[in-house]
Design a protein around this motif. Structure first.
Motif, PDB file in Angstrom:
ATOM      1  N   PHE A  53      48.793 -22.310 -25.457  1.00  0.00           N
ATOM      2  CA  PHE A  53      48.887 -21.890 -24.922  1.00  0.00           C
ATOM      3  C   PHE A  53      49.589 -22.597 -23.722  1.00  0.00           C
ATOM      4  O   PHE A  53      50.599 -23.535 -22.959  1.00  0.00           O
ATOM      5  CB  PHE A  53      47.879 -21.214 -24.313  1.00  0.00           C
ATOM      6  CG  PHE A  53      46.977 -22.061 -23.579  1.00  0.00           C
ATOM      7  CD1 PHE A  53      47.556 -21.834 -21.378  1.00  0.00           C
ATOM      8  CD2 PHE A  53      46.130 -23.197 -23.726  1.00  0.00           C
ATOM      9  CE1 PHE A  53      46.378 -23.282 -21.261  1.00  0.00           C
ATOM     10  CE2 PHE A  53      45.416 -24.281 -22.692  1.00  0.00           C
ATOM     11  CZ  PHE A  53      45.967 -24.049 -21.374  1.00  0.00           C
ATOM     12  N   TYR A  93      49.986 -20.964 -19.490  1.00  0.00           N
ATOM     13  CA  TYR A  93      49.534 -20.126 -18.256  1.00  0.00           C
ATOM     14  C   TYR A  93      50.040 -19.981 -17.010  1.00  0.00           C
ATOM     15  O   TYR A  93      50.248 -20.948 -16.890  1.00  0.00           O
ATOM     16  CB  TYR A  93      48.158 -20.004 -17.950  1.00  0.00           C
ATOM     17  CG  TYR A  93      47.934 -19.554 -17.217  1.00  0.00           C
ATOM     18  CD1 TYR A  93      47.450 -17.998 -17.497  1.00  0.00           C
ATOM     19  CD2 TYR A  93      46.929 -19.898 -15.793  1.00  0.00           C
ATOM     20  CE1 TYR A  93      46.873 -16.909 -16.280  1.00  0.00           C
ATOM     21  CE2 TYR A  93      46.475 -19.255 -14.778  1.00  0.00           C
ATOM     22  CZ  TYR A  93      46.254 -17.612 -15.418  1.00  0.00           C
ATOM     23  OH  TYR A  93      45.974 -17.198 -13.612  1.00  0.00           O
ATOM     24  N   ASP A  94      50.781 -18.804 -16.946  1.00  0.00           N
ATOM     25  CA  ASP A  94      51.610 -19.035 -15.226  1.00  0.00           C
ATOM     26  C   ASP A  94      51.601 -18.498 -14.176  1.00  0.00           C
ATOM     27  O   ASP A  94      50.985 -16.353 -14.581  1.00  0.00           O
ATOM     28  CB  ASP A  94      53.447 -18.380 -15.938  1.00  0.00           C
ATOM     29  CG  ASP A  94      54.209 -18.320 -15.063  1.00  0.00           C
ATOM     30  OD1 ASP A  94      53.927 -18.919 -14.003  1.00  0.00           O
ATOM     31  OD2 ASP A  94      55.499 -18.863 -15.228  1.00  0.00           O
ATOM     32  N   ARG A  95      50.680 -18.765 -13.017  1.00  0.00           N
ATOM     33  CA  ARG A  95      50.285 -18.728 -12.070  1.00  0.00           C
ATOM     34  C   ARG A  95      50.965 -17.959 -10.675  1.00  0.00           C
ATOM     35  O   ARG A  95      51.157 -19.189 -10.405  1.00  0.00           O
ATOM     36  CB  ARG A  95      48.673 -18.982 -11.730  1.00  0.00           C
ATOM     37  CG  ARG A  95      48.278 -18.496 -10.297  1.00  0.00           C
ATOM     38  CD  ARG A  95      47.482 -17.343 -10.613  1.00  0.00           C
ATOM     39  NE  ARG A  95      47.057 -16.813  -9.689  1.00  0.00           N
ATOM     40  CZ  ARG A  95      46.121 -16.196  -9.435  1.00  0.00           C
ATOM     41  NH1 ARG A  95      46.176 -15.243 -10.135  1.00  0.00           N
ATOM     42  NH2 ARG A  95      45.255 -15.473  -8.431  1.00  0.00           N
ATOM     43  N   ARG A 117      50.129 -25.774 -19.632  1.00  0.00           N
ATOM     44  CA  ARG A 117      50.411 -25.649 -20.400  1.00  0.00           C
ATOM     45  C   ARG A 117      49.876 -26.248 -21.698  1.00  0.00           C
ATOM     46  O   ARG A 117      49.196 -27.910 -20.873  1.00  0.00           O
ATOM     47  CB  ARG A 117      51.854 -26.278 -20.990  1.00  0.00           C
ATOM     48  CG  ARG A 117      52.868 -25.802 -20.452  1.00  0.00           C
ATOM     49  CD  ARG A 117      54.331 -26.467 -20.352  1.00  0.00           C
ATOM     50  NE  ARG A 117      55.160 -25.728 -19.544  1.00  0.00           N
ATOM     51  CZ  ARG A 117      56.122 -24.661 -20.444  1.00  0.00           C
ATOM     52  NH1 ARG A 117      56.139 -24.679 -21.349  1.00  0.00           N
ATOM     53  NH2 ARG A 117      57.108 -24.191 -19.096  1.00  0.00           N
ATOM     54  N   ASN A 160      51.135 -13.214 -17.474  1.00  0.00           N
ATOM     55  CA  ASN A 160      51.146 -14.808 -17.933  1.00  0.00           C
ATOM     56  C   ASN A 160      50.775 -15.655 -18.675  1.00  0.00           C
ATOM     57  O   ASN A 160      49.738 -17.179 -17.864  1.00  0.00           O
ATOM     58  CB  ASN A 160      50.890 -15.122 -15.809  1.00  0.00           C
ATOM     59  CG  ASN A 160      49.118 -14.325 -15.896  1.00  0.00           C
ATOM     60  OD1 ASN A 160      48.311 -13.397 -16.222  1.00  0.00           O
ATOM     61  ND2 ASN A 160      48.933 -14.589 -14.037  1.00  0.00           N
ATOM     62  N   PHE A 161      50.231 -15.120 -19.630  1.00  0.00           N
ATOM     63  CA  PHE A 161      49.251 -15.773 -20.513  1.00  0.00           C
ATOM     64  C   PHE A 161      49.645 -15.644 -22.172  1.00  0.00           C
ATOM     65  O   PHE A 161      49.398 -14.890 -22.122  1.00  0.00           O
ATOM     66  CB  PHE A 161      47.580 -16.085 -20.748  1.00  0.00           C
ATOM     67  CG  PHE A 161      46.787 -16.624 -21.265  1.00  0.00           C
ATOM     68  CD1 PHE A 161      46.898 -18.377 -21.137  1.00  0.00           C
ATOM     69  CD2 PHE A 161      45.686 -15.944 -22.230  1.00  0.00           C
ATOM     70  CE1 PHE A 161      46.144 -18.554 -21.702  1.00  0.00           C
ATOM     71  CE2 PHE A 161      45.174 -17.044 -22.990  1.00  0.00           C
ATOM     72  CZ  PHE A 161      45.054 -18.368 -22.254  1.00  0.00           C
ATOM     73  N   THR A 179      48.718 -11.470 -21.599  1.00  0.00           N
ATOM     74  CA  THR A 179      49.113 -11.256 -20.478  1.00  0.00           C
ATOM     75  C   THR A 179      50.081 -11.326 -19.753  1.00  0.00           C
ATOM     76  O   THR A 179      51.260 -11.912 -20.314  1.00  0.00           O
ATOM     77  CB  THR A 179      47.630 -11.229 -19.378  1.00  0.00           C
ATOM     78  OG1 THR A 179      48.200 -13.006 -18.189  1.00  0.00           O
ATOM     79  CG2 THR A 179      46.122 -11.029 -19.832  1.00  0.00           C
TER      80      THR A 179
END
Length: 170
Positions: free
Chosen positions: A114, A116-118, A129, A66-67, A64
């Protein structure tokens, strides 16, 4: 070395790979020898020739916006092709020396991770991370008396990037 790099048309995925062959002549090795004056002395000698064939690959894909997932693998086949010094420490140069594993050369390494940025709007962002990495057991010493155990490592991090420039909390 022969390498390959590619990226998906949308820019979300990337793959890099390389195959390499190293033909090493007069390999210098550090050997610990008995010494009448100091007990042990370390010398550097041209002991052997070796061939090292390897493959490395790494990739990433944004599932996505952000993933992001990432993976890597490394495979190595390393062997002595000629030995001119007693690196097995048994007093003779023979097939035992030729059969030794090259030190600090694991046959396989691989990993998966991985990011993941929110986005938190005016409160900054949160980044998670995690990474897993494996390394096979491999010889540590030239005579193969010492070994590094296989290693499995997991690293994780959670960071809040505050709305204040340059201030983050992990």
């Amino acid at each position: 070395e022969f390498g390959y790099k590619s990226q998906t048309e949308d820019g979300r995925g990337q793959l890099n790979a390389a195959v390499f062959l190293n033909d090493v002549s007069d390999m210098q090795r550090e050997l610990n020898l008995a010494s009448p004056s100091s007990g042990v002395s370390q010398v550097i000698l041209n002991t052997a020739d070796a061939k090292i064939l390897g493959l490395e690959a790494e990739g990433r894909y944004a599932l996505t916006d952000n993933f992001l997932v990432m993976a890597n693998i490394g495979l190595i086949n390393a062997e002595y092709t000629d030995v001119r010094y007693d690196i097995s420490s048994d007093g003779v140069v023979d097939g035992k020396d030729l059969a030794l594993d090259l030190p600090r050369v694991p046959e396989a390494t691989y990993g998966l991770g991985f990011i993941y940025d929110r986005d938190l709007g005016d409160r900054g962002s949160l980044v998670a991370r995690a990474n897993y990495q494996h390394r096979d057991k491999n010889a540590f010493t030239d005579n193969n008396w010492g070994w590094m155990n296989a290693s499995d490592q997991v690293d994780a991090n959670l960071t809040w990037n505050t709305p204040f420039e340059g201030l983050a909390v992990s």
